[in-house]
Design a protein around this motif. Structure first.
Motif, mmCIF file in Angstrom:
data_model
loop_
_atom_site.group_PDB
_atom_site.id
_atom_site.type_symbol
_atom_site.label_atom_id
_atom_site.label_comp_id
_atom_site.label_asym_id
_atom_site.label_seq_id
_atom_site.Cartn_x
_atom_site.Cartn_y
_atom_site.Cartn_z
ATOM 1 N N ALA A 153 0.832 -1.208 0.000
ATOM 2 C CA ALA A 153 0.000 0.000 0.000
ATOM 3 C C ALA A 153 0.862 1.252 0.000
ATOM 4 O O ALA A 153 2.005 1.241 0.448
ATOM 5 C CB ALA A 153 -0.907 0.005 1.230
ATOM 6 N N ILE A 154 0.294 2.323 -0.522
ATOM 7 C CA ILE A 154 0.922 3.634 -0.388
ATOM 8 C C ILE A 154 0.773 4.083 1.059
ATOM 9 O O ILE A 154 -0.326 4.110 1.607
ATOM 10 C CB ILE A 154 0.268 4.655 -1.337
ATOM 11 C CG1 ILE A 154 0.675 4.360 -2.788
ATOM 12 C CG2 ILE A 154 0.660 6.083 -0.949
ATOM 13 C CD1 ILE A 154 0.080 5.329 -3.788
ATOM 14 N N LYS A 155 1.886 4.404 1.684
ATOM 15 C CA LYS A 155 1.867 4.779 3.096
ATOM 16 C C LYS A 155 1.732 6.294 3.220
ATOM 17 O O LYS A 155 2.448 7.043 2.551
ATOM 18 C CB LYS A 155 3.160 4.312 3.767
ATOM 19 C CG LYS A 155 3.188 4.493 5.283
ATOM 20 C CD LYS A 155 4.468 3.905 5.869
ATOM 21 C CE LYS A 155 4.494 2.397 5.718
ATOM 22 N NZ LYS A 155 5.714 1.827 6.378
ATOM 23 N N PRO A 156 0.819 6.760 4.068
ATOM 24 C CA PRO A 156 0.702 8.203 4.285
ATOM 25 C C PRO A 156 2.019 8.802 4.757
ATOM 26 O O PRO A 156 2.826 8.139 5.410
ATOM 27 C CB PRO A 156 -0.378 8.315 5.361
ATOM 28 C CG PRO A 156 -1.186 7.055 5.220
ATOM 29 C CD PRO A 156 -0.192 5.998 4.831
ATOM 30 N N ARG A 157 2.221 10.059 4.422
ATOM 31 C CA ARG A 157 3.407 10.784 4.854
ATOM 32 C C ARG A 157 3.000 12.004 5.679
ATOM 33 O O ARG A 157 1.841 12.447 5.644
ATOM 34 C CB ARG A 157 4.229 11.232 3.643
ATOM 35 C CG ARG A 157 4.870 10.093 2.875
ATOM 36 C CD ARG A 157 5.981 9.434 3.673
ATOM 37 N NE ARG A 157 6.864 8.640 2.834
ATOM 38 C CZ ARG A 157 6.979 7.309 2.880
ATOM 39 N NH1 ARG A 157 6.226 6.619 3.724
ATOM 40 N NH2 ARG A 157 7.826 6.669 2.096
ATOM 41 N N LEU A 158 3.970 12.533 6.404
ATOM 42 C CA LEU A 158 3.749 13.769 7.154
ATOM 43 C C LEU A 158 3.216 14.869 6.237
ATOM 44 O O LEU A 158 3.540 14.898 5.051
ATOM 45 C CB LEU A 158 5.060 14.240 7.775
ATOM 46 C CG LEU A 158 5.606 13.431 8.952
ATOM 47 C CD1 LEU A 158 7.097 13.682 9.108
ATOM 48 C CD2 LEU A 158 4.855 13.780 10.233
ATOM 49 N N ALA A 159 2.419 15.740 6.788
ATOM 50 C CA ALA A 159 1.966 16.909 6.026
ATOM 51 C C ALA A 159 3.190 17.701 5.567
ATOM 52 O O ALA A 159 4.225 17.728 6.241
ATOM 53 C CB ALA A 159 1.065 17.781 6.890
ATOM 54 N N GLN A 160 3.062 18.342 4.425
ATOM 55 C CA GLN A 160 4.221 19.046 3.887
ATOM 56 C C GLN A 160 4.740 20.139 4.820
ATOM 57 O O GLN A 160 5.949 20.376 4.882
ATOM 58 C CB GLN A 160 3.893 19.630 2.511
ATOM 59 C CG GLN A 160 3.829 18.576 1.427
ATOM 60 C CD GLN A 160 3.872 19.176 0.035
ATOM 61 O OE1 GLN A 160 3.836 20.392 -0.142
ATOM 62 N NE2 GLN A 160 3.953 18.307 -0.958
#
Length: 267
Positions: free
Chosen positions: A192-199
């Protein structure tokens, strides 16, 4: 496989739709770690092209302070997998690479022409080698993903650095930094595509923002953890704090001594 549009990939990373159209970034945004590979060979001619892509990465002063070792022999791959926490992808991937920081080659080349290379004794040149390795590997990864291959980085190559040295017959002046599994993703892969920190947590304007908040990310990651059959109540902040405590070094606490033994006893 893994054909999300740029807009879909953006939303999976950040939890909201992108601010504008992202027409040519899909291959970069839909990266994920692939641990299940199809029983389909990756031709050596393609791998040669991927190594060429790696060698096309930026390298400071053209020193090219990195080397990659492929491990394909079944017996040696088995031993490598055991050194890397016995991870299934190391056993199964069509190709496995060990990426090395390498001072040996430039030191040897320079010695042949009467140069002393005393600067290699400074931390700057170890740092330069680490940067070269990372840039080369990621350029290789981007090239691989552009043709549909999947990859998984293996930090566990550092779990037993002396065992890796023995297996790969590494000379003084080299150290294995990470491994890389590569192959065609299995049709059954659920990577799965893993969420990342907000920019705004990683992209600061003009000066470092020491007040950047990650609580929104903790909330967003809770849902992702649940989809991966992990406890959503254990937040990203909790997991990250535990990962960097002294109980999770898995043998890597020996790295400093090994670096010194390998000639990276830097000033």
């Amino acid at each position: 496989m893994f054909d999300e549009s740029p807009e879909q990939a953006w939303e999976l990373r950040y939890g909201f739709k992108p601010p504008e159209e992202l027409p040519r970034l899909a291959r970069f945004l839909n990266h994920r770690s692939v641990r299940d590979y199809a029983d389909r060979p990756v031709p050596e001619s393609l791998v040669s092209g991927l190594v060429a892509a790696a060698q096309s990465a930026a390298t400071s002063s053209n020193l090219q302070l990195w080397t990659v070792v492929s491990v394909q022999d079944p017996a040696r791959r088995l031993e490598m997998a055991k050194l890397c926490d016995d991870q299934r992808q190391v056993h199964q991937a069509p190709w496995f690479f060990a990426f090395l920081a390498d001072h040996y080659r430039v030191r040897t080349a320079a010695a042949r022409v009467g140069e002393s290379c005393l600067g290699l004794d400074y931390n700057e040149f170890y740092t330069m080698a680490v940067l070269d390795v990372a840039l080369a590997a990621e350029r290789m990864v981007c090239a691989a993903e552009s043709v549909g291959l999947g990859i998984c980085y293996i930090g566990a190559l550092r779990n037993d650095v002396r065992g890796v040295k023995r297996l790969l017959q590494l000379p003084r002046g080299t150290v294995g930094l990470f491994g890389l599994c590569l192959g065609w993703p299995s049709e059954e892969s659920r990577a799965a595509i893993k969420p990342r920190l907000a920019q705004n947590a990683v992209w600061h304007r003009e000066v470092y923002d020491s007040q950047a908040d990650v609580s929104e990310y903790d909330e967003r990651m809770a849902g992702f953890y649940e989809t991966q059959k992990m406890k959503g109540s254990v937040t990203w902040s909790m997991r990250s704090g535990r990962r960097v405590d002294e109980n999770h070094l898995t043998g890597r606490e020996a790295l400093k001594g090994f670096l010194e033994d390998q000639g990276f006893d830097n000033r």
